[in-house]
Scaffold this active site. Structure first.
Site, PDB file in Angstrom:
ATOM      1  N   TYR A  11       0.829  -1.214   0.000  1.00 20.22           N
ATOM      2  CA  TYR A  11       0.000   0.000   0.000  1.00 20.22           C
ATOM      3  C   TYR A  11       0.868   1.271   0.000  1.00 20.22           C
ATOM      4  O   TYR A  11       0.793   2.087  -0.924  1.00 20.22           O
ATOM      5  CB  TYR A  11      -0.941  -0.052   1.209  1.00 20.22           C
ATOM      6  CG  TYR A  11      -1.674   1.228   1.513  1.00 20.22           C
ATOM      7  CD1 TYR A  11      -2.305   1.966   0.517  1.00 20.22           C
ATOM      8  CD2 TYR A  11      -1.747   1.699   2.828  1.00 20.22           C
ATOM      9  CE1 TYR A  11      -2.985   3.140   0.812  1.00 20.22           C
ATOM     10  CE2 TYR A  11      -2.429   2.863   3.138  1.00 20.22           C
ATOM     11  CZ  TYR A  11      -3.041   3.590   2.122  1.00 20.22           C
ATOM     12  OH  TYR A  11      -3.698   4.745   2.430  1.00 20.22           O
ATOM     13  N   ILE A  12       1.722   1.414   0.988  1.00 17.78           N
ATOM     14  CA  ILE A  12       2.520   2.647   1.065  1.00 17.78           C
ATOM     15  C   ILE A  12       3.658   2.598   0.038  1.00 17.78           C
ATOM     16  O   ILE A  12       3.932   3.582  -0.652  1.00 17.78           O
ATOM     17  CB  ILE A  12       3.045   2.894   2.497  1.00 17.78           C
ATOM     18  CG1 ILE A  12       1.864   2.922   3.492  1.00 17.78           C
ATOM     19  CG2 ILE A  12       3.822   4.208   2.566  1.00 17.78           C
ATOM     20  CD1 ILE A  12       2.247   3.058   4.941  1.00 17.78           C
ATOM     21  N   ASP A  31       9.679  -7.115  -4.069  1.00 15.18           N
ATOM     22  CA  ASP A  31       8.499  -7.484  -3.272  1.00 15.18           C
ATOM     23  C   ASP A  31       8.287  -8.992  -3.412  1.00 15.18           C
ATOM     24  O   ASP A  31       8.477  -9.553  -4.493  1.00 15.18           O
ATOM     25  CB  ASP A  31       7.262  -6.731  -3.782  1.00 15.18           C
ATOM     26  CG  ASP A  31       6.190  -6.611  -2.711  1.00 15.18           C
ATOM     27  OD1 ASP A  31       5.905  -5.481  -2.280  1.00 15.18           O
ATOM     28  OD2 ASP A  31       5.637  -7.653  -2.290  1.00 15.18           O
ATOM     29  N   LYS A  35       1.798  -9.863   0.402  1.00  7.29           N
ATOM     30  CA  LYS A  35       0.726  -8.902   0.697  1.00  7.29           C
ATOM     31  C   LYS A  35       0.556  -7.915  -0.452  1.00  7.29           C
ATOM     32  O   LYS A  35      -0.507  -7.338  -0.622  1.00  7.29           O
ATOM     33  CB  LYS A  35       1.069  -8.087   1.964  1.00  7.29           C
ATOM     34  CG  LYS A  35       1.342  -8.928   3.191  1.00  7.29           C
ATOM     35  CD  LYS A  35       0.071  -9.259   3.898  1.00  7.29           C
ATOM     36  CE  LYS A  35       0.361 -10.172   5.080  1.00  7.29           C
ATOM     37  NZ  LYS A  35      -0.835 -10.748   5.650  1.00  7.29           N
ATOM     38  N   THR A 116       6.921   3.369  12.808  1.00 12.51           N
ATOM     39  CA  THR A 116       5.505   3.470  13.175  1.00 12.51           C
ATOM     40  C   THR A 116       5.301   4.162  14.517  1.00 12.51           C
ATOM     41  O   THR A 116       6.175   4.108  15.390  1.00 12.51           O
ATOM     42  CB  THR A 116       4.905   2.051  13.260  1.00 12.51           C
ATOM     43  OG1 THR A 116       3.599   2.128  13.841  1.00 12.51           O
ATOM     44  CG2 THR A 116       5.728   1.128  14.131  1.00 12.51           C
ATOM     45  N   TYR A 140       4.654  -6.031  16.998  1.00 16.53           N
ATOM     46  CA  TYR A 140       4.870  -5.255  15.769  1.00 16.53           C
ATOM     47  C   TYR A 140       5.713  -4.012  16.075  1.00 16.53           C
ATOM     48  O   TYR A 140       6.755  -3.764  15.444  1.00 16.53           O
ATOM     49  CB  TYR A 140       3.515  -4.873  15.143  1.00 16.53           C
ATOM     50  CG  TYR A 140       3.636  -3.821  14.084  1.00 16.53           C
ATOM     51  CD1 TYR A 140       4.337  -4.076  12.909  1.00 16.53           C
ATOM     52  CD2 TYR A 140       3.064  -2.561  14.251  1.00 16.53           C
ATOM     53  CE1 TYR A 140       4.463  -3.099  11.935  1.00 16.53           C
ATOM     54  CE2 TYR A 140       3.183  -1.580  13.285  1.00 16.53           C
ATOM     55  CZ  TYR A 140       3.887  -1.852  12.128  1.00 16.53           C
ATOM     56  OH  TYR A 140       4.017  -0.887  11.175  1.00 16.53           O
ATOM     57  N   LYS A 144       9.803  -2.906  15.015  1.00 15.54           N
ATOM     58  CA  LYS A 144      10.199  -1.650  14.368  1.00 15.54           C
ATOM     59  C   LYS A 144      11.208  -0.885  15.246  1.00 15.54           C
ATOM     60  O   LYS A 144      12.148  -0.273  14.736  1.00 15.54           O
ATOM     61  CB  LYS A 144       8.960  -0.790  14.088  1.00 15.54           C
ATOM     62  CG  LYS A 144       8.035  -1.397  13.023  1.00 15.54           C
ATOM     63  CD  LYS A 144       8.598  -1.196  11.628  1.00 15.54           C
ATOM     64  CE  LYS A 144       7.714  -1.775  10.547  1.00 15.54           C
ATOM     65  NZ  LYS A 144       8.108  -1.430   9.191  1.00 15.54           N
ATOM     66  N   ILE A 206     -17.636  -0.635  15.967  1.00 21.38           N
ATOM     67  CA  ILE A 206     -16.791   0.344  16.650  1.00 21.38           C
ATOM     68  C   ILE A 206     -16.155  -0.383  17.838  1.00 21.38           C
ATOM     69  O   ILE A 206     -16.869  -0.877  18.717  1.00 21.38           O
ATOM     70  CB  ILE A 206     -17.632   1.551  17.117  1.00 21.38           C
ATOM     71  CG1 ILE A 206     -18.206   2.281  15.890  1.00 21.38           C
ATOM     72  CG2 ILE A 206     -16.816   2.488  18.008  1.00 21.38           C
ATOM     73  CD1 ILE A 206     -19.179   3.406  16.216  1.00 21.38           C
ATOM     74  N   PHE A 207     -14.832  -0.445  17.810  1.00 19.16           N
ATOM     75  CA  PHE A 207     -14.135  -1.204  18.867  1.00 19.16           C
ATOM     76  C   PHE A 207     -14.039  -0.376  20.155  1.00 19.16           C
ATOM     77  O   PHE A 207     -12.993   0.174  20.465  1.00 19.16           O
ATOM     78  CB  PHE A 207     -12.738  -1.615  18.397  1.00 19.16           C
ATOM     79  CG  PHE A 207     -12.729  -2.574  17.230  1.00 19.16           C
ATOM     80  CD1 PHE A 207     -13.720  -3.541  17.072  1.00 19.16           C
ATOM     81  CD2 PHE A 207     -11.716  -2.516  16.271  1.00 19.16           C
ATOM     82  CE1 PHE A 207     -13.695  -4.425  15.993  1.00 19.16           C
ATOM     83  CE2 PHE A 207     -11.678  -3.395  15.203  1.00 19.16           C
ATOM     84  CZ  PHE A 207     -12.675  -4.346  15.058  1.00 19.16           C
TER      85      PHE A 207
END
Ligand code: UFG
Length: 328
Positions: A11-12, A31, A35, A116, A140, A144, A206-207
């Protein structure tokens, strides 16, 4: 000389490749398409392979005169990382160590790293600054942060200069509508709400609505993916001109609650969005808002799509044209 973009079909990464091509850079994309989507890569020389495969990596460095690396390739789902941390350490950390080793071997001394907001964990104060405490609340974010530390030591030992960009919530799609977000499964708020608008989902959960925020739902700082990519171009420029390592936050400095995002999607699409209130999602901090003053001041970064409606409009254009992502 070329700029190597790892994860350039993601995506990015794919929005990064689009901006580099626009800036007339010579681009090499790597790549493993686990994903990513080949169709998302709008140009450059493409290599299909994995950064943990040494022979493959060697071939890429041998066949190209690589000047700098922009490194996106990684897993990035907070929830999944909690359930399978070793998968994250393996893909994120091992891949990066291989990449750095290869850079060292071939004398490549510039890297822009995709970090991130998850490195901060539950923030001590908002807006979050680069010198705020880093205490990730999930694997995650830990991977990073571990890479940021490896970068620091690789700089002092081998002179590999880095810019680490700590993204808040990347959102939106390329203004052309040609590329955008296509995850499977989709977990991010804006594409999920847009899928409701498209009739592909009945409602959005909505979490949690019992957070200590003005409407009880979590607040996030949404940043347009092209503004993010532009910041990488500036980071590359700084590495080329000054050769100084640094770390920058990337957000818009303005927080929106989950309910506000849903309302904004309703306004942009003209569709009434059905919602349900669910339980809190494990590991979600109540408020994550960046101070991006440092990158604005030092690199003169000026976000263009810095309003939530515009961000959603670009995403809506992509999703309407590609209701099944790159398959459609
Ligand atoms: N949310 C919902 N319902 C959904 C999906 C999301 O209520 O169906 C809420 C989440 O609880 C959160 C907000 O919407 O409060 C945004 O969630 P996203 O999943 O879109 O994004 P995150 O803030 O969880 O994650 C993003 C990046 C991560 C990064 C993290 C930093 O996607 O890669 O910010 O904290 F690690």
């Amino acid at each position: 000389m070329s700029v190597l973009v790892t994860g350039g079909a993601g995506y990015i990464g794919s929005h990064m490749v689009a901006e580099l091509i626009e800036a007339q850079e010579d681009v090499v994309v790597v790549d493993n398409l686990e994903k990513g989507h080949k169709e998302a890569v709008l140009g450059g020389k493409f290599y299909y392979g994995d950064l943990r495969d040494n022979e493959f990596l060697d071939k890429v460095f041998k066949e190209n005169d690589i000047e700098a690396v922009i490194h996106f390739a990684a897993y990035s789902l907070v929830g999944e990382s909690t359930g399978d941390p070793l998968k994250y350490y393996n893909n994120n950390v091992v891949s990066t160590l291989n990449l750095l080793t290869k850079m060292k071997e071939y004398g490549v001394n510039k890297i822009v790293f995709s970090s991130t907001a998850a490195v901060y964990g539950e923030p001590e104060q908002v807006p979050i600054r680069e010198n705020s405490r880093t205490q990730p609340s999930n694997p995650y974010g830990e991977t990073k942060l571990a890479i940021e530390k490896a970068l620091k030591w690789a700089d002092s030992a081998y002179g590999i200069k880095y810019v680490s960009l700590r993204y808040f919530n990347a959102a939106g799609a390329h203004i052309s509508g040609k590329i955008g977000e296509d995850h499977n499964p989709e977990t991010h708020l804006i594409p999920i709400v847009l899928q409701v608008a498209l009739g592909k989902r009945e409602y959005v959960t909505i979490f949690g609505d019992d957070y200590e925020t003005h409407d009880g739902t979590c607040i996030r700082d949404y940043i347009h993916v092209t503004d993010l990519a532009q910041a990488h171009i500036l980071a590359l420029k700084q590495l080329r001109e000054k050769g100084e390592s640094s770390i920058y936050n990337l957000g818009n400095g303005q927080g929106f609650s989950v309910k506000e995002v849903i309302n904004a999607v309703g306004e942009v699409t003209g569709v009434k969005i059905r919602t349900e209130i669910g339980a809190r999602r494990h590991g979600d901090p109540a408020v994550l808002v960046a101070s991006s003053d440092k990158i604005k001041k030092e690199l003169n970064w000026k976000p263009v799509y810095n309003d939530l409606r515009t961000i959603i409009e670009t995403a809506w254009k992509w999703h309407k044209r590609h209701p099944d992502g790159f398959k459609s």
